[in-house]
Design a protein around this motif. Sequence first.
Motif, PDB file in Angstrom:
ATOM      1  N   GLU A 185     -12.228  -1.753  -5.623  1.00  0.00           N
ATOM      2  CA  GLU A 185     -11.150  -1.200  -6.448  1.00  0.00           C
ATOM      3  C   GLU A 185     -11.620  -0.863  -7.855  1.00  0.00           C
ATOM      4  O   GLU A 185     -11.140   0.067  -8.469  1.00  0.00           O
ATOM      5  CB  GLU A 185     -10.006  -2.221  -6.531  1.00  0.00           C
ATOM      6  CG  GLU A 185      -8.944  -1.995  -5.500  1.00  0.00           C
ATOM      7  CD  GLU A 185      -7.566  -2.024  -6.146  1.00  0.00           C
ATOM      8  OE1 GLU A 185      -7.348  -2.872  -7.020  1.00  0.00           O
ATOM      9  OE2 GLU A 185      -6.732  -1.197  -5.760  1.00  0.00           O
ATOM     10  N   LYS A 205     -11.417 -10.007   0.600  1.00  0.00           N
ATOM     11  CA  LYS A 205     -10.666  -9.819  -0.637  1.00  0.00           C
ATOM     12  C   LYS A 205     -11.616  -9.561  -1.793  1.00  0.00           C
ATOM     13  O   LYS A 205     -11.401  -8.664  -2.598  1.00  0.00           O
ATOM     14  CB  LYS A 205      -9.836 -11.069  -0.936  1.00  0.00           C
ATOM     15  CG  LYS A 205      -8.462 -11.021  -0.325  1.00  0.00           C
ATOM     16  CD  LYS A 205      -7.616 -12.179  -0.840  1.00  0.00           C
ATOM     17  CE  LYS A 205      -6.431 -12.400   0.079  1.00  0.00           C
ATOM     18  NZ  LYS A 205      -5.790 -13.697  -0.149  1.00  0.00           N
ATOM     19  N   LEU A 248      -4.383  -7.078   2.209  1.00  0.00           N
ATOM     20  CA  LEU A 248      -5.077  -8.337   2.457  1.00  0.00           C
ATOM     21  C   LEU A 248      -4.258  -9.544   2.033  1.00  0.00           C
ATOM     22  O   LEU A 248      -4.529 -10.663   2.439  1.00  0.00           O
ATOM     23  CB  LEU A 248      -6.409  -8.356   1.708  1.00  0.00           C
ATOM     24  CG  LEU A 248      -7.426  -7.302   2.122  1.00  0.00           C
ATOM     25  CD1 LEU A 248      -8.580  -7.267   1.154  1.00  0.00           C
ATOM     26  CD2 LEU A 248      -7.918  -7.599   3.516  1.00  0.00           C
ATOM     27  N   GLU A 249      -3.276  -9.319   1.205  1.00  0.00           N
ATOM     28  CA  GLU A 249      -2.540 -10.446   0.673  1.00  0.00           C
ATOM     29  C   GLU A 249      -1.454 -10.959   1.607  1.00  0.00           C
ATOM     30  O   GLU A 249      -0.909 -12.033   1.392  1.00  0.00           O
ATOM     31  CB  GLU A 249      -1.912 -10.081  -0.674  1.00  0.00           C
ATOM     32  CG  GLU A 249      -2.950 -10.020  -1.779  1.00  0.00           C
ATOM     33  CD  GLU A 249      -2.360  -9.480  -3.051  1.00  0.00           C
ATOM     34  OE1 GLU A 249      -1.128  -9.595  -3.239  1.00  0.00           O
ATOM     35  OE2 GLU A 249      -3.127  -8.928  -3.855  1.00  0.00           O
ATOM     36  N   ASN A 267      -6.011  -2.644  -0.714  1.00  0.00           N
ATOM     37  CA  ASN A 267      -6.373  -4.059  -0.738  1.00  0.00           C
ATOM     38  C   ASN A 267      -5.156  -4.973  -0.800  1.00  0.00           C
ATOM     39  O   ASN A 267      -5.247  -6.152  -0.504  1.00  0.00           O
ATOM     40  CB  ASN A 267      -7.307  -4.347  -1.900  1.00  0.00           C
ATOM     41  CG  ASN A 267      -6.697  -3.968  -3.211  1.00  0.00           C
ATOM     42  OD1 ASN A 267      -5.907  -3.024  -3.290  1.00  0.00           O
ATOM     43  ND2 ASN A 267      -7.016  -4.703  -4.243  1.00  0.00           N
ATOM     44  N   LYS A 268      -4.005  -4.426  -1.133  1.00  0.00           N
ATOM     45  CA  LYS A 268      -2.813  -5.275  -1.142  1.00  0.00           C
ATOM     46  C   LYS A 268      -2.492  -5.762   0.254  1.00  0.00           C
ATOM     47  O   LYS A 268      -1.856  -6.801   0.430  1.00  0.00           O
ATOM     48  CB  LYS A 268      -1.629  -4.510  -1.720  1.00  0.00           C
ATOM     49  CG  LYS A 268      -1.835  -4.118  -3.178  1.00  0.00           C
ATOM     50  CD  LYS A 268      -0.521  -3.707  -3.818  1.00  0.00           C
ATOM     51  CE  LYS A 268      -0.749  -2.978  -5.136  1.00  0.00           C
ATOM     52  NZ  LYS A 268      -1.289  -3.865  -6.184  1.00  0.00           N
ATOM     53  N   THR A 277       0.845  -1.190   0.000  1.00  0.00           N
ATOM     54  CA  THR A 277       0.000   0.000   0.000  1.00  0.00           C
ATOM     55  C   THR A 277       0.881   1.242   0.000  1.00  0.00           C
ATOM     56  O   THR A 277       1.802   1.335   0.801  1.00  0.00           O
ATOM     57  CB  THR A 277      -0.866   0.012   1.272  1.00  0.00           C
ATOM     58  OG1 THR A 277      -1.621  -1.188   1.309  1.00  0.00           O
ATOM     59  CG2 THR A 277      -1.798   1.196   1.272  1.00  0.00           C
ATOM     60  N   PHE A 289     -13.131  -6.102  -1.449  1.00  0.00           N
ATOM     61  CA  PHE A 289     -12.195  -5.022  -1.718  1.00  0.00           C
ATOM     62  C   PHE A 289     -11.828  -4.942  -3.191  1.00  0.00           C
ATOM     63  O   PHE A 289     -11.605  -3.861  -3.715  1.00  0.00           O
ATOM     64  CB  PHE A 289     -10.939  -5.183  -0.862  1.00  0.00           C
ATOM     65  CG  PHE A 289     -11.080  -4.530   0.469  1.00  0.00           C
ATOM     66  CD1 PHE A 289     -11.716  -5.183   1.507  1.00  0.00           C
ATOM     67  CD2 PHE A 289     -10.614  -3.258   0.677  1.00  0.00           C
ATOM     68  CE1 PHE A 289     -11.874  -4.582   2.735  1.00  0.00           C
ATOM     69  CE2 PHE A 289     -10.760  -2.640   1.912  1.00  0.00           C
ATOM     70  CZ  PHE A 289     -11.395  -3.308   2.942  1.00  0.00           C
ATOM     71  N   SER A 290     -11.749  -6.075  -3.827  1.00  0.00           N
ATOM     72  CA  SER A 290     -11.374  -5.986  -5.237  1.00  0.00           C
ATOM     73  C   SER A 290     -12.535  -5.386  -6.024  1.00  0.00           C
ATOM     74  O   SER A 290     -12.331  -4.699  -7.019  1.00  0.00           O
ATOM     75  CB  SER A 290     -10.963  -7.348  -5.782  1.00  0.00           C
ATOM     76  OG  SER A 290     -12.096  -8.130  -6.035  1.00  0.00           O
TER      77      SER A 290
END
Lengths: 355, 355
Positions: free
Chosen positions: B267, B260, A248-249, A245-246, A130, B263-264
């Motif tokens: 986006e 996820k 979340l990974e 959202n990154k 992020t 959120f995607s």
Amino acid sequence: MSGELIYGGPLSERKKRILRSIIDAHIAMGEPIGSKYLVTSAEIPFSSATIRNEMAELTEMGYLEQPHTSAGRVPTQLGYRFYVDSLMESYKLTATEIVALNNMLKSKIGELDTIIQSASKLVANLTNYTSVAIKASERETVRAFSHMVLDEHNFLMVMKMSGENVKTKQVHTDIVLDENNVSRLMSLFNAYCVGVTPEDITYATIVKMESAMGSAAALVNPAVKAFYDAVATSTDSNVRFEGVNKLLEYPEFSSVDQLKRVFSMIENKEDFLDMLSNSDRNKINVFIGDEESRFASNSAFIFRPLTVDGKVIGAIGVFGPSRMDYSKVISTVEYLTQKITGIIEGRALPEPGEE
Amino acid sequence: MSGELIYGGPLSERKKRILRSIIDAHIAMGEPIGSKYLVTSAEIPFSSATIRNEMAELTEMGYLEQPHTSAGRVPTQLGYRFYVDSLMESYKLTATEIVALNNMLKSKIGELDTIIQSASKLVANLTNYTSVAIKASERETVRAFSHMVLDEHNFLMVMKMSGENVKTKQVHTDIVLDENNVSRLMSLFNAYCVGVTPEDITYATIVKMESAMGSAAALVNPAVKAFYDAVATSTDSNVRFEGVNKLLEYPEFSSVDQLKRVFSMIENKEDFLDMLSNSDRNKINVFIGDEESRFASNSAFIFRPLTVDGKVIGAIGVFGPSRMDYSKVISTVEYLTQKITGIIEGRALPEPGEE
DNA sequence: AGTTAGCACTTGATGCTTTTGAGTGCTAAA
DNA sequence: TTTAGCACTCAAAAGCATCAAGTGCTAACT
């Protein structure tokens, strides 16, 4: 950089090598690292027993910790700090990355706001963390007021700000406006509100202006509001995140509780502004979360202030798990901010290819 | 509203009552609802066995479903749809809520961009869901140009746009400006650039204006640039979310996988623009996710387009779990958009207290 | 007819114990 | 000083019994 900082006692070369391997491996894999792994995958030429002894000492010294007895080691905040300051190998941006950065820069010359934001987006993509774009607050005041009547209920309030820029606000009132009205109002503003910050507007001033306006007193309030907005907006600097959202990974944020903590941090934009103002304005700053700080313990924030004439006008940074690819992030952010500062200060954009 | 839509067969009054109670309860508690609960808490005056029979039929008809055999019932997409269209009781905004809305509206008159965003923030707070502010790409053109000379190298270009709003751009030139210069330039703009879209600006026009300006031809270029910016910026619409972290509070989004997906979705701002352009511009639109749609199956999106003269200029909406307090959300969004449209169209802001 | 009591059945959730395996620390030998 | 070896620890996984909510169906009741 700063030579041999002593953190928790000096480290033998072997300890350094082991520490570095552990952190590298942990950054890459996200899991606690055990002695066996170091023997086989990292090529530390000692037996696992030896390494275990060293690891025990590194733990003692505060660079490593164990999630539980039967787990491998994980870097502590101190460990990361030492790694960033003295252990880490610097990452070389790839040609592709440099091209991407330069292209973006080239296409945005001239608009500071958008350049910071586009840069931030790009950083999020290149690093897969992020990214954070900060535009710093300037304490601006109004140098001079003027106006333009638009129609009988609206006029445009034009404010020359203490910087070189001009702000305009459309003001609406229910009473009927005319050139006369409005220019009287603006003289009042020129008398009372030049060089004034939002906190300086007192009720007394407003009353004074209202009585001076006589029958058109109703004009004062919306105009003051507009003025307030103009001065206040430049005060509220903004912080924008890209690629949230990154987060979340990454496994460290894979429980909802942790996510909540991280998101509530991100909501508190003031914290980021605080960090910016407490930062060293001439270099990359690395905040690494730990238990005590308001910072979520497993997250880190890397940023580089942007300065013009020694004044901080913003920053570009990256927010992510403390297990972060510091090396790559730092290189990317460093490169970008260097170039952006160059552009702002009017230097030409260098061609891709040079280092 | 639209009378008795037939969804999966007509429903007896008793079925409706049961369905409504189930959905109300599910919205309130977030858990599958069983027959027993309806007998005790909702006051359905029948035995659990009877209710079970009805529930079985409602399930058959597609309004309800069971997460698994031994669980209660949960509304399906169809169930929610029917609920929203014909079952739901409309929520009365409380006095406090109306006051909050009106205060916000009052203070922001005149600036469409900020009004939409502030409204959105407020909606997020009042409803406790994530709110969405959309500014639509309008193919705006300029209705009239005027100006204000700031100093001998800068003037302010004031453009009354095709909507009610006004845009200003500061124009800088190296040659010396005077009132005369600039007003001639603006007459040219008024002659050539009114009602013109970015693509319509031809090189020929520019040349024509330059020759008409004679020795002050250098003025034309930066002014055209400013004009272009003003018209082009209004083309790129944007979608902004407020209170994204509120999503974390709902149990339906409590697994990281679901997060996820959600959120995607968020986006992909284009999706929201798509939905806006496929929507009914004169009323509240309710998208409810299901398996097939690109929409996450357990989420819903409620929004109301904002129109001026029949043109969609944006929207305010709410994004959340499909188990949403539709009634409250719809009332809030409806109220706000009504009022905002009123303001945009120049009607006075009504006092708090009226319905 | 429509309604209801009663009961067998299903199934996720809960809590418990057991097993597994990675990784350690320590000791004794090289 | 290094290393092989081994007993020990502990989280995570797997297995298992129990629980409880909720159902569908049948038979009785009004």
